[in-house]
Every structure is written in C-alpha cells, then in structure tokens.
Design an enzyme around this catalytic site. Structure first.
Site, PDB file in Angstrom:
ATOM      1  N   ARG A  79      41.082  47.905  19.422  1.00 35.51           N
ATOM      2  CA  ARG A  79      40.277  47.704  20.623  1.00 35.51           C
ATOM      3  C   ARG A  79      38.809  47.697  20.204  1.00 35.51           C
ATOM      4  NH1 ARG A  79      38.193  51.953  24.803  1.00 35.51           N
ATOM      5  NH2 ARG A  79      37.184  50.521  26.253  1.00 35.51           N
ATOM      6  N   HIS A 123      31.097  47.411  27.258  1.00 33.50           N
ATOM      7  CA  HIS A 123      31.061  48.805  26.812  1.00 33.50           C
ATOM      8  C   HIS A 123      29.582  49.201  26.745  1.00 33.50           C
ATOM      9  CE1 HIS A 123      33.646  51.980  24.610  1.00 33.50           C
ATOM     10  NE2 HIS A 123      32.461  52.546  24.835  1.00 33.50           N
ATOM     11  N   GLU A 168      34.768  52.631  31.271  1.00 28.56           N
ATOM     12  CA  GLU A 168      34.233  53.844  31.894  1.00 28.56           C
ATOM     13  C   GLU A 168      33.078  53.600  32.856  1.00 28.56           C
ATOM     14  OE1 GLU A 168      33.338  56.796  28.943  1.00 28.56           O
ATOM     15  OE2 GLU A 168      35.407  56.936  28.273  1.00 28.56           O
ATOM     16  N   ASN A 297      40.803  56.527  29.407  1.00 31.03           N
ATOM     17  CA  ASN A 297      40.213  57.292  28.310  1.00 31.03           C
ATOM     18  C   ASN A 297      40.346  58.757  28.671  1.00 31.03           C
ATOM     19  OD1 ASN A 297      39.527  54.866  27.231  1.00 31.03           O
ATOM     20  ND2 ASN A 297      37.314  55.084  27.487  1.00 31.03           N
ATOM     21  N   TYR A 299      39.898  62.723  27.317  1.00 29.46           N
ATOM     22  CA  TYR A 299      39.369  63.645  26.309  1.00 29.46           C
ATOM     23  C   TYR A 299      39.581  65.118  26.663  1.00 29.46           C
ATOM     24  CZ  TYR A 299      37.077  59.771  23.953  1.00 29.46           C
ATOM     25  OH  TYR A 299      36.841  58.611  23.262  1.00 29.46           O
ATOM     26  N   GLU A 363      41.329  55.407  24.837  1.00 30.01           N
ATOM     27  CA  GLU A 363      40.538  56.253  23.938  1.00 30.01           C
ATOM     28  C   GLU A 363      41.056  57.680  24.017  1.00 30.01           C
ATOM     29  OE1 GLU A 363      36.259  56.347  24.497  1.00 30.01           O
ATOM     30  OE2 GLU A 363      36.190  54.170  24.738  1.00 30.01           O
TER      31      GLU A 363
END
Ligand code: FCB
Length: 460
Positions: A79, A123, A168, A297, A299, A363
């Site tokens: 990606r 991005h 995002e 994504n 985290y 991600e």
C-alpha cells in the site's frame, strides 16, 4: 501466543504500507508542485526535530531497491500513496506526465514481482495552491479531488486495481484544523467538522468517477478507528467515551456507511445548523456511495474519563474536558497503549453498520527506539511481538466471522513521521538517514519467516 500463516485464510492479504511524503523525498523534482506538508515542515517548531520530507527515504530514486526488499520479505501487497502535487502540481488542470510515470513504474515493478499494488489517492499532501484557497474548509476542494482521482485512475487503472480514496480523514480534519498538529496547522475549533464533511464529500464524489474511469476498480476509504472504553461506569465517564467514540469513529463511519451524521456529535460540536444547511441529503447520498471495502487503521485504545476543560488546542473540539486514562498497559514510543483486542472491537463497529462489507487493516504497527547494534542487527523484539499479537487478533476476527481480508504493516521503512520528524521509527526495516542504508530489523526477518520470504531463510 504465536501465529502461523495457516491460522489465516489462504487468500488473506499481508502487506506493508507507506505514504508518499513520508518516504519519497525528491520534493522539487520532475515538476512536482508544493504540498501543505512542504510548507508546514518549514514552520519553526512544527516538526519535533526541525526536519522535512525533502529527502526522507529517497524512495523516489530507490524504488527498485525497495521493491526488491519487499519481495525478499515475501509480502503479497504494498500500500503506497500517490502525491497529489506530483501528479497535478497546482491541484487543477492536466496531469504532470513525469509524476504519473513514476507511479506507473512503481506499480509495474510491483506487479512484476507478484506484489499487488494498493494505491491511496490522498495521504495528506494537499497541493499548497488549494490550501491558499481555503484547503478542506473550501467545498470546492472536494470537486478538485474528484477530478484528480478520476484522472489518476484513468492513467493507472490498467495496472492498479485496488484504490483507497482518503487516508484517515479524522487526521486531515480534526487533528489538522482543530489540533493544529498536522498541516495546515490551523486551530479553527469545532469548524474543523466542516473540513471533515468536505473530505468525505471528496471521497463520495470521487467513487463513481473512479469506477467510470476503470470499471474493474476495487474502491474503498481508510478510516483510523479507535477502541474507546470508559474508565468507569460513572455516567460522566461513559459520556466521555460517547464523545470520543463519536468524534473519532462514528462521525466518519456513519456518513460513509449509513448516509447520516450522528446527531449527538453534531450537538457536541455545535454544528447542527451548518450541517443542516450545507451537508444535506444530496451530499450524504454522495458520501455514502457504495464501496467495495473499508480500510481500517488500528493502533490503540482510548480509555476515557470526564475531566476539566482545558483551554489549549485540542483535536477533540467541543469535548476538551475528556481525559485519556493511563491504564498501565504497555506503551510504544508514541505513548500509545498496546491493546491488540481493540483491533477486533473496531472491526465489529464496521460490521454493525455494514454486515459483510470486506475490511482490511490498512495500517497497524509500532514505534520503538531501535538502533543497529554492534552485531549489525536491530533487535526489535517489542515491535515483533506487537505485530504478532495483532496478527493473532486478525485471526480471532476471522474466526469470529468478521469479513477481514487483509493486514498491512505500518511500515516498511523508518520514515518521516509527520510532526515527529525522524524521531519516531515504525519500520520493520531500519534506515540510516545519513547513508540511506536499509537494514531489515528482527521484526522484518520474522515477517519474512512468517510469509516464507527469502530474507527469512538466510538466518538460523
Ligand atoms: C497514521 C498515518 C501514517 C503513520 C502512522 C503512524 O495515522 O496514517 O502515515 O504516520 O499513523
């Protein structure tokens, strides 16, 4: 707890992810225009170590070496993101052939190695010329994005099938226009929600144009979702969780998947009137255009408590009084708590809204302070364990019946970590910025072993 490739479906995609401004460098070459990150990085104090992405990993000149590296890791997919100002320097008008040629070369080289390209169109590196006209606070930017998306897919759609419109949008709206931590570094408070709407509108307007440009295109959007839990059952703490879940998750999931903004969040933001007037049914029909997958994504988790309102800048405008609680869980170098089971929580959020919609973790990864040791190796057991725990969570999600189709590690190479500059290392491959030497870390070697890549085999 360990995981093997066989614990995931045979067609489960495992890849690495990067973003243009974080790795490419070559910011003034071959006709690339200026982006808001070029401008922001020059603002004194904006980047922790005073650095810029001017050189970064020099990936623009080393793409073949980097693709070779990925092939040796054995990844299925890569990606990457396309720099809008490299392709369309002013954010309007015809495409820059040299910019397009770079991404074509990249995509063709990936395909030649059996690595599937997944391209992200935005991005975060907006052409500065569009920022000069208001950036994402200007509704016209949505139309500019849709036109850029259409032309880019028309130019590359014969090689690239998988597309992600935005990465995002929470970061490019609330973090960038309220928190001021990312480009363009503004602090407009709750009006940042308007930037969020224009971003989602950009996505929605782009989707049908992309499909028209390449009928085989597989199109999605990537949201950063957080697992959010209250610190206690106290109603004030529960309300704090509602607010942060609302701002970070529901404000993006609901319009994209359900065609509506959450009313409670519009109230928290004091934006109900503006949205009634400027984000009506027609916009929401566009924003909720059918997609082929949702990128997530993931985290960390937020544990919330009702606190005292602070007056400083906040990426949670209107909910400044919410405090994030330290639960004592291990933290990465970013200070983010490690909660692998939160990965399943966020996938459930998607499933609740769009049962059966395929998802990818686009991600997941961790920053730790690593260095090349005297033995020439980077022993990053903490990162390796982080990745393994999250792959275990992926296997749990699949076993639960959640339609998770793949997982991308953030990130291939240590790189320019936005406001942190080069002071945070997320790579599974170490980069010595003085020499551009790439050294696979133990985590990278472990991944190669997991995937059956050649890099895994040359070590006992
Ligand atoms: C995400 C970004 C990515 C990287 C990681 C650590 O928010 O999409 O570019 O910075 O965080």
């Amino acid at each position: 707890m360990s995981v093997r490739r066989e614990d995931l479906p045979a067609d489960f995609v495992i890849g690495t992810a990067t973003a243009a401004y974080q790795v490419e460098g070559a910011t003034r070459e071959d006709g690339r225009g200026e982006s808001i990150w070029d401008a922001f990085a020059r603002v004194p104090g904006a980047i922790a170590d005073g650095s810029t992405g001017d050189v970064a990993d020099d990936h623009y000149h080393r793409l073949h070496e980097d693709i070779e590296l990925m092939a040796s890791l054995g990844v299925d997919a890569y990606r990457f993101s396309i720099s809008w100002p490299r392709i369309q320097p002013d954010g309007t008008g015809p495409l820059n052939p040299a910019g397009l040629a770079f991404y074509r070369e990249l995509a063709l080289a990936l395909v030649a190695k059996g690595i599937t390209p997944y391209a992200t169109l935005y991005h975060w590196d907006l052409p500065q010329t569009l920022q000069d006209r208001g950036g994402w606070l200007n509704r016209d930017t949505a139309d500019r994005f849709a036109a850029y998306a259409r032309m880019t897919v028309a130019g590359l759609g014969d090689v690239v099938q998988h597309w992600i419109t935005l990465n995002e949008p929470w970061c490019s709206s609330f973090l960038s226009y309220a928190g001021g931590e990312h480009a363009p570094g503004l602090q407009v408070g709750t009006d940042a929600a308007r930037a969020a709407h224009h971003l989602l509108l950009a996505h929605g307007k782009a989707v049908p144009l992309m499909r028209a440009a390449a009928p085989d295109a597989v199109v999605g959007i990537t949201l950063n979702l957080y697992s959010v839990v209250p610190a206690s059952e106290d109603p004030a703490d529960v309300d704090a969780a509602r607010r942060i879940d609302g701002l970070s998750n529901r404000f993006f999931l609901d319009p994209v998947l359900r065609g509506e903004y959450p009313a409670d969040v519009l109230d928290d933001l004091g934006q109900r009137d503006w949205f009634a007037e400027h984000a009506g049914a027609e916009d929401l029909a566009a924003v909720s255009a059918p997609i082929d997958f949702l990128g997530v994504n993931y985290y960390s988790r937020h544990t919330t408590r009702a606190g005292v309102a602070t007056s400083g800048r906040s990426p949670h405008p209107g909910s400044e009084s919410v405090e994030m609680v330290d639960t004592g869980a291990p933290r990465t170098h970013m200070g983010w708590e490690v909660h692998p089971d939160g990965l399943v929580d966020v996938l459930r959020m998607v499933e609740a809204r769009s049962p059966g919609l395929p998802t990818y973790i686009t991600e997941n990864g961790a920053a730790y302070e690593d260095a090349v040791g005297p033995d020439g190796v980077v022993h990053d057991e903490d990162r390796r364990a982080y990745l393994e725990q999250h792959l275990v969570a992926c296997a749990d999600a699949v076993r639960e019946g959640l339609p998770l189709r793949g997982y991308f590690i953030w990130t291939l190479l240590d790189n320019f970590e936005w406001a942190w500059g080069y002071s945070r290392r997320f790579g599974i491959v170490h980069v010595d910025y003085a020499t551009q030497r790439r050294t696979p870390k133990d985590s990278g070697r472990w991944l190669a072993g997991f995937l059956g890549g050649t890099l895994g085999a040359d070590r006992g």
